[in-house]
Design a protein around this motif. Structure first.
Motif, mmCIF file in Angstrom:
data_model
loop_
_atom_site.group_PDB
_atom_site.id
_atom_site.type_symbol
_atom_site.label_atom_id
_atom_site.label_comp_id
_atom_site.label_asym_id
_atom_site.label_seq_id
_atom_site.Cartn_x
_atom_site.Cartn_y
_atom_site.Cartn_z
ATOM 1 N N SER A 8 -8.866 9.291 -3.513
ATOM 2 C CA SER A 8 -7.619 9.845 -2.978
ATOM 3 C C SER A 8 -7.853 10.583 -1.669
ATOM 4 O O SER A 8 -7.019 10.517 -0.765
ATOM 5 C CB SER A 8 -6.968 10.789 -3.985
ATOM 6 O OG SER A 8 -6.473 10.060 -5.070
ATOM 7 N N ILE A 9 -8.967 11.265 -1.557
ATOM 8 C CA ILE A 9 -9.273 11.969 -0.314
ATOM 9 C C ILE A 9 -9.425 10.977 0.829
ATOM 10 O O ILE A 9 -8.920 11.200 1.935
ATOM 11 C CB ILE A 9 -10.535 12.847 -0.489
ATOM 12 C CG1 ILE A 9 -10.236 14.007 -1.435
ATOM 13 C CG2 ILE A 9 -11.029 13.360 0.859
ATOM 14 C CD1 ILE A 9 -11.447 14.794 -1.855
ATOM 15 N N ILE A 10 -10.091 9.866 0.574
ATOM 16 C CA ILE A 10 -10.263 8.841 1.614
ATOM 17 C C ILE A 10 -8.915 8.242 2.007
ATOM 18 O O ILE A 10 -8.620 8.079 3.198
ATOM 19 C CB ILE A 10 -11.248 7.756 1.133
ATOM 20 C CG1 ILE A 10 -12.661 8.331 1.055
ATOM 21 C CG2 ILE A 10 -11.218 6.548 2.051
ATOM 22 C CD1 ILE A 10 -13.669 7.423 0.403
ATOM 23 N N VAL A 11 -8.070 7.929 1.029
ATOM 24 C CA VAL A 11 -6.752 7.358 1.326
ATOM 25 C C VAL A 11 -5.899 8.360 2.110
ATOM 26 O O VAL A 11 -5.212 7.992 3.065
ATOM 27 C CB VAL A 11 -6.044 6.906 0.035
ATOM 28 C CG1 VAL A 11 -4.602 6.524 0.305
ATOM 29 C CG2 VAL A 11 -6.777 5.742 -0.598
ATOM 30 N N ILE A 12 -5.945 9.630 1.738
ATOM 31 C CA ILE A 12 -5.178 10.660 2.446
ATOM 32 C C ILE A 12 -5.673 10.798 3.883
ATOM 33 O O ILE A 12 -4.870 10.910 4.821
ATOM 34 C CB ILE A 12 -5.250 11.999 1.687
ATOM 35 C CG1 ILE A 12 -4.459 11.896 0.379
ATOM 36 C CG2 ILE A 12 -4.724 13.149 2.538
ATOM 37 C CD1 ILE A 12 -4.679 13.047 -0.570
ATOM 38 N N LEU A 13 -6.978 10.774 4.085
ATOM 39 C CA LEU A 13 -7.510 10.864 5.449
ATOM 40 C C LEU A 13 -7.150 9.629 6.282
ATOM 41 O O LEU A 13 -6.835 9.760 7.471
ATOM 42 C CB LEU A 13 -9.028 11.059 5.409
ATOM 43 C CG LEU A 13 -9.506 12.425 4.933
ATOM 44 C CD1 LEU A 13 -11.023 12.448 4.843
ATOM 45 C CD2 LEU A 13 -9.002 13.512 5.854
ATOM 46 N N ILE A 14 -7.183 8.467 5.666
ATOM 47 C CA ILE A 14 -6.777 7.253 6.381
ATOM 48 C C ILE A 14 -5.311 7.351 6.786
ATOM 49 O O ILE A 14 -4.943 7.028 7.915
ATOM 50 C CB ILE A 14 -7.044 5.997 5.527
ATOM 51 C CG1 ILE A 14 -8.544 5.731 5.445
ATOM 52 C CG2 ILE A 14 -6.320 4.776 6.088
ATOM 53 C CD1 ILE A 14 -8.924 4.652 4.464
ATOM 54 N N GLN A 15 -4.461 7.825 5.873
ATOM 55 C CA GLN A 15 -3.039 7.969 6.209
ATOM 56 C C GLN A 15 -2.838 9.020 7.295
ATOM 57 O O GLN A 15 -1.976 8.858 8.157
ATOM 58 C CB GLN A 15 -2.220 8.327 4.969
ATOM 59 C CG GLN A 15 -0.743 8.444 5.236
ATOM 60 C CD GLN A 15 -0.144 7.166 5.774
ATOM 61 O OE1 GLN A 15 -0.403 6.095 5.246
ATOM 62 N NE2 GLN A 15 0.660 7.264 6.818
ATOM 63 N N ILE A 46 1.185 1.427 -0.545
ATOM 64 C CA ILE A 46 2.006 2.238 0.360
ATOM 65 C C ILE A 46 1.394 2.248 1.758
ATOM 66 O O ILE A 46 2.081 2.013 2.756
ATOM 67 C CB ILE A 46 2.170 3.670 -0.186
ATOM 68 C CG1 ILE A 46 3.077 3.675 -1.403
ATOM 69 C CG2 ILE A 46 2.746 4.597 0.887
ATOM 70 C CD1 ILE A 46 3.155 5.011 -2.102
ATOM 71 N N VAL A 47 0.102 2.513 1.834
ATOM 72 C CA VAL A 47 -0.550 2.589 3.145
ATOM 73 C C VAL A 47 -0.509 1.232 3.853
ATOM 74 O O VAL A 47 -0.127 1.137 5.021
ATOM 75 C CB VAL A 47 -2.005 3.094 2.998
ATOM 76 C CG1 VAL A 47 -2.742 3.000 4.311
ATOM 77 C CG2 VAL A 47 -2.012 4.531 2.488
ATOM 78 N N LEU A 48 -0.876 0.183 3.153
ATOM 79 C CA LEU A 48 -0.878 -1.146 3.772
ATOM 80 C C LEU A 48 0.541 -1.651 4.033
ATOM 81 O O LEU A 48 0.794 -2.317 5.035
ATOM 82 C CB LEU A 48 -1.641 -2.137 2.900
ATOM 83 C CG LEU A 48 -3.145 -1.902 2.781
ATOM 84 C CD1 LEU A 48 -3.767 -2.927 1.848
ATOM 85 C CD2 LEU A 48 -3.806 -1.925 4.134
ATOM 86 N N GLY A 49 1.474 -1.341 3.140
ATOM 87 C CA GLY A 49 2.851 -1.785 3.311
ATOM 88 C C GLY A 49 3.528 -1.170 4.515
ATOM 89 O O GLY A 49 4.308 -1.824 5.212
ATOM 90 N N THR A 50 3.222 0.079 4.807
ATOM 91 C CA THR A 50 3.821 0.709 5.980
ATOM 92 C C THR A 50 3.134 0.264 7.263
ATOM 93 O O THR A 50 3.773 0.177 8.305
ATOM 94 C CB THR A 50 3.774 2.240 5.875
ATOM 95 O OG1 THR A 50 2.437 2.667 5.629
ATOM 96 C CG2 THR A 50 4.681 2.736 4.768
ATOM 97 N N GLN A 51 1.853 -0.040 7.186
ATOM 98 C CA GLN A 51 1.135 -0.479 8.382
ATOM 99 C C GLN A 51 1.470 -1.919 8.764
ATOM 100 O O GLN A 51 1.616 -2.240 9.933
ATOM 101 C CB GLN A 51 -0.376 -0.351 8.184
ATOM 102 C CG GLN A 51 -0.888 1.030 8.376
ATOM 103 C CD GLN A 51 -0.486 1.616 9.707
ATOM 104 O OE1 GLN A 51 0.271 2.565 9.756
ATOM 105 N NE2 GLN A 51 -0.968 1.070 10.776
#
Length: 121
Positions: free
Chosen positions: A9-16, A80-85
């Motif tokens: 989750s920390i990695i996903v949050i930092l990527i976002q 969510i991250v890939l869908g918005t990108q």
């Protein structure tokens, strides 16, 4: 409250966060490049609220014990991250808005579930 395997989750949050900052700088640059259009239209930047949504869902994922539901939350965060990108590449009308609204609703649900956990402690 104990965090269960928070690295994902920390990695996903930092990527976002990085993607939101890049999107914000593109938003500002477009406004500087087109001042006459920027004055005529009201543009909305969704990157900041999207980062908050991903952070809330990610924090709830950190609080969840390892299970099938935790795996579902991880897949959901990636979607969510890939869908918005890459929403512009999907040939569905208003796909970005659908992903954004789903993230919004999920973040509200995650916020209330986090509050319930805090109140129980």
């Amino acid at each position: 409250m104990k965090l269960h395997k928070p690295l994902f989750s920390i990695i996903v949050i930092l990527i976002q966060l990085i993607l939101s900052l890049i999107s914000y700088y593109d938003f500002i640059e477009w406004g500087k490049a087109n001042p006459e259009l920027n004055a005529l239209i009201c543009r909305i930047f969704h990157g900041d609220s999207l980062f908050i949504f991903v952070t809330l869902i990610g924090f709830y994922e950190m609080l969840t014990k390892p299970s099938l539901f935790k795996t579902f939350l991880r897949i959901f965060l990636i979607c969510i991250v890939l869908g918005t990108q890459f929403g512009g590449l999907i040939p569905i009308a208003d796909f970005y808005s659908g992903v954004y609204n789903t993230a919004w609703f999920s973040a509200v649900v995650a916020f209330f579930l986090i509050l319930i956990r805090i109140i129980k402690k």
